[in-house]
Design a protein around this motif. Sequence first.
Motif, PDB file in Angstrom:
ATOM      1  N   TRP A  54       0.867  -1.233  -0.098  1.00 20.73           N
ATOM      2  CA  TRP A  54      -0.068  -0.014   0.034  1.00 20.73           C
ATOM      3  C   TRP A  54       0.844   1.243   0.012  1.00 20.73           C
ATOM      4  O   TRP A  54       1.746   1.345   0.869  1.00 20.73           O
ATOM      5  CB  TRP A  54      -0.898  -0.069   1.369  1.00 20.73           C
ATOM      6  N   GLU A  55       0.719   2.319  -1.007  1.00 21.20           N
ATOM      7  CA  GLU A  55       1.337   3.510  -0.910  1.00 21.20           C
ATOM      8  C   GLU A  55       0.397   4.363  -0.118  1.00 21.20           C
ATOM      9  O   GLU A  55      -0.707   4.591  -0.559  1.00 21.20           O
ATOM     10  CB  GLU A  55       1.575   4.017  -2.450  1.00 21.20           C
ATOM     11  N   VAL A  56       0.878   4.740   0.888  1.00 22.37           N
ATOM     12  CA  VAL A  56       0.024   5.538   1.786  1.00 22.37           C
ATOM     13  C   VAL A  56       0.666   7.084   1.884  1.00 22.37           C
ATOM     14  O   VAL A  56       1.448   7.243   2.415  1.00 22.37           O
ATOM     15  CB  VAL A  56       0.022   5.027   3.335  1.00 22.37           C
ATOM     16  N   LYS A  57      -0.311   7.940   1.722  1.00 26.25           N
ATOM     17  CA  LYS A  57       0.135   9.355   1.462  1.00 26.25           C
ATOM     18  C   LYS A  57      -0.631   9.870   2.850  1.00 26.25           C
ATOM     19  O   LYS A  57      -1.973   9.571   3.234  1.00 26.25           O
ATOM     20  CB  LYS A  57      -0.747  10.153   0.500  1.00 26.25           C
ATOM     21  N   PHE A  58      -0.078  10.853   3.669  1.00 26.28           N
ATOM     22  CA  PHE A  58      -0.795  11.342   4.771  1.00 26.28           C
ATOM     23  C   PHE A  58      -0.091  12.833   5.227  1.00 26.28           C
ATOM     24  O   PHE A  58       1.199  13.018   4.490  1.00 26.28           O
ATOM     25  CB  PHE A  58      -0.231  10.493   6.044  1.00 26.28           C
ATOM     26  N   GLN A  59      -0.963  13.531   5.741  1.00 25.41           N
ATOM     27  CA  GLN A  59      -0.269  14.769   6.243  1.00 25.41           C
ATOM     28  C   GLN A  59       0.086  14.580   7.548  1.00 25.41           C
ATOM     29  O   GLN A  59      -0.472  13.970   8.562  1.00 25.41           O
ATOM     30  CB  GLN A  59      -1.462  15.833   6.279  1.00 25.41           C
ATOM     31  N   LEU A  60       1.328  15.433   8.107  1.00 24.66           N
ATOM     32  CA  LEU A  60       1.952  15.494   9.386  1.00 24.66           C
ATOM     33  C   LEU A  60       2.724  16.796   9.391  1.00 24.66           C
ATOM     34  O   LEU A  60       3.607  17.062   8.621  1.00 24.66           O
ATOM     35  CB  LEU A  60       2.637  14.055   9.420  1.00 24.66           C
ATOM     36  N   GLY A  61       2.634  17.639  10.481  1.00 21.99           N
ATOM     37  CA  GLY A  61       3.413  18.729  10.697  1.00 21.99           C
ATOM     38  C   GLY A  61       3.272  19.692   9.650  1.00 21.99           C
ATOM     39  O   GLY A  61       4.358  20.402   9.195  1.00 21.99           O
ATOM     40  N   GLY A  62       1.912  19.715   8.683  1.00 16.93           N
ATOM     41  CA  GLY A  62       1.907  20.722   7.811  1.00 16.93           C
ATOM     42  C   GLY A  62       2.467  20.379   6.514  1.00 16.93           C
ATOM     43  O   GLY A  62       2.645  21.049   5.363  1.00 16.93           O
TER      44      GLY A  62
END
Length: 81
Positions: A54-62
């Motif tokens: 799974w290629e997982v994209k996520f937002q963290l710390g802007g």
Amino acid sequence: MYEIVRDRDRSRTRRPLRPRPVNAVRAAELVTIRFPGAHVTEAELDEVGGGPIWEVKFQLGGGENEVNVDAVTGAIFGGDD
């Protein structure tokens, strides 16, 4: 809420995508456990070295980040591991 994407370009492999021990929801959970405060935005099923990931994209710390989650073992690799 996040988006689940299946790679439609199956010309790279002859094997069909089958259910995996680690589904998109579990992959997203693993990422949020590994990266507290992460907001998963997308999970895309793909293959690396002949194995499902799974290629997982996520937002963290802007910022936007991406890691791979092994769809069989749940191991996280790539990104900041």
